[in-house]
Design a protein around this motif. Structure first.
Motif, PDB file in Angstrom:
ATOM      1  N   ASP A  58       0.818  -1.227   0.000  1.00 22.28           N
ATOM      2  CA  ASP A  58       0.000   0.000   0.000  1.00 22.28           C
ATOM      3  C   ASP A  58       0.846   1.270   0.000  1.00 22.28           C
ATOM      4  OD1 ASP A  58       1.031  -0.077   2.522  1.00 22.28           O
ATOM      5  OD2 ASP A  58      -0.912  -0.231   3.557  1.00 22.28           O
ATOM      6  N   GLY A  59       2.206   1.101  -0.143  1.00 21.92           N
ATOM      7  CA  GLY A  59       3.069   2.272  -0.254  1.00 21.92           C
ATOM      8  C   GLY A  59       3.716   2.717   1.031  1.00 21.92           C
ATOM      9  N   ARG A  60       3.384   2.125   2.156  1.00 20.08           N
ATOM     10  CA  ARG A  60       4.001   2.518   3.418  1.00 20.08           C
ATOM     11  C   ARG A  60       5.392   1.905   3.542  1.00 20.08           C
ATOM     12  NH1 ARG A  60      -0.042   0.805   7.991  1.00 20.08           N
ATOM     13  NH2 ARG A  60      -0.114  -1.058   6.629  1.00 20.08           N
ATOM     14  N   THR A  61       6.286   2.593   4.213  1.00 24.34           N
ATOM     15  CA  THR A  61       7.660   2.133   4.395  1.00 24.34           C
ATOM     16  C   THR A  61       7.879   1.741   5.847  1.00 24.34           C
ATOM     17  OG1 THR A  61       8.510   3.532   2.612  1.00 24.34           O
ATOM     18  CG2 THR A  61      10.104   2.749   4.241  1.00 24.34           C
ATOM     19  N   VAL A  62       8.407   0.555   6.056  1.00 24.02           N
ATOM     20  CA  VAL A  62       8.734   0.052   7.385  1.00 24.02           C
ATOM     21  C   VAL A  62      10.250   0.099   7.531  1.00 24.02           C
ATOM     22  CG1 VAL A  62       8.623  -1.914   8.949  1.00 24.02           C
ATOM     23  CG2 VAL A  62       6.718  -1.441   7.387  1.00 24.02           C
TER      24      VAL A  62
END
Length: 358
Positions: free
Chosen positions: A68-72
């Motif tokens: 979904d485009g989030r960066t961890v």
């Protein structure tokens, strides 16, 4: 030698504290990137897109972008705390024959050394057991940020851990080899094996060297000194199709034999074996040997030839037998009763009109 990993080898209830050391070292000429126009050094900079500035290496972490485009963000501490038993333990899963592991799966090799004196006895036990059985140990290990299958084997009296790739990381070879039916004739197979034997004569793997690095160093030296660059003659175009496979194999075998003869005197056992494998139809006929001189034959044959010159030659096997026996009797000091009896019996059986020995 710098330690790469510290942990324990475990098989059954036996534990061996060990350290890993890189077993290989690639040699190359150190090259860096420059601007082709003016030779200016080109450097890679770690640039943060959010702050639009360069970031020091100490502030670099690893990140994962979700679908979904989030960066961890994952720090070194996060990776060090992964719940993996293979982080510090090389757990032996099984002992198998070396042939069961495809060499395609092998990756990097590490020497295994003991961490303390107490580990010497179990270390030697595992090493000697592997040597005596001819097997290798299948294990798993986590190195840096990756867990890999690995094998433990013996090299020059030292345990070696060789990491492998996972079986599902080996790509399929389907469709790469020729799919059409190809018939290889027995003569072609024999000739190919002869070529293999000849090329393998006196082969020493330790004598191989890196021609690319040597050629690159020559080019660099020429550029530094401002002299003409060394050039190699361009090889001719390779044929796109082998018309006569036997002719190509025969020429290759002849060339290989010539190369080996140039390095040593006389034919080697491998060359003799190669010659035996060559099809008889392809070999040149050997010159016939001359018949031995009359003087070197048996005394009976010589005397028989002289006797035949004085009288008409007897016909058939009986005549030749009688002449030989008569000549043998003539060369002796005197005729014996046994010789006379034998000559008469032979002539009476094989000739309708026996000849009287003169």
């Amino acid at each position: 030698m710098q330690t790469t990993w510290k942990g324990t080898i475990s098989f059954g209830l036996v534990s061996i504290p060990v350290h890993l050391y890189s077993a290989t070292q690639e040699h190359d000429v150190p090259l860096h990137q420059v601007h082709a126009k003016d030779g200016g050094r080109v450097r890679m900079k770690r640039y943060c897109e959010q702050e639009e500035k360069e970031v020091p290496y100490a502030e670099i972490a690893k990140g994962y972008e979700s679908p979904d485009g989030r960066t961890v963000t994952l720090t070194d501490e996060d990776l060090a705390d992964l719940p993996l038993p293979s982080k510090k333990v090389i757990d032996v899963l099984a002992f198998v024959d070396a042939a069961e592991i495809d060499p395609l799966m092998y990756s990097k090799a590490y020497y295994v050394g003991v961490a303390d004196k107490a580990a010497a006895k179990p270390y030697a036990l595992l090493r000697d057991a592997l040597t005596e059985s001819g097997r290798i140990a299948v294990t798993k290990i986590a190195l840096r940020t990756r867990e890999s299958p690995a094998v433990l084997r013996v090299h020059d009296g030292t345990l070696v851990l060789q990491t492998c790739i996972w079986p599902d990381e080996v790509r399929s070879a389907a469709g790469i080899a020729p799919e059409e039916q190809v018939t290889v004739r027995p003569q072609e197979l024999k000739m190919a094996r002869s070529l293999m034997d000849t090329l393998s004569e006196d082969f020493d793997l330790s004598q191989l060297h890196d021609d690319y690095q040597q050629a690159l160093q020559q080019v660099i030296e020429a550029r530094i000194q401002g002299v003409e660059m060394p050039h190699e003659e361009e090889p001719g175009e390779a044929p796109d199709n082998v018309i006569d496979l036997m002719a190509a194999l025969r020429s290759s075998l002849k060339e290989a034999k010539g190369g080996h003869r140039g390095r040593r005197a006389g034919p080697a056992p491998g060359e003799r074996a190669a010659a035996e494998h060559e099809p008889a139809a392809e070999e040149e006929p050997a010159p016939r040997k001359r018949a031995p001189a009359a003087g070197k034959t048996a005394a009976g044959r010589t005397a028989a030839g002289k006797a035949a010159g004085d009288k008409a030659k007897p016909s058939g096997a009986a005549g030749r037998t009688a002449a030989a026996k008569t000549a043998a009797v003539k060369t002796a000091a005197g005729r014996t009763t046994a010789a006379k009896t034998t000559a008469r019996k032979t002539t009476s059986r094989k000739s309708a009109a026996p000849r009287k020995a003169s």
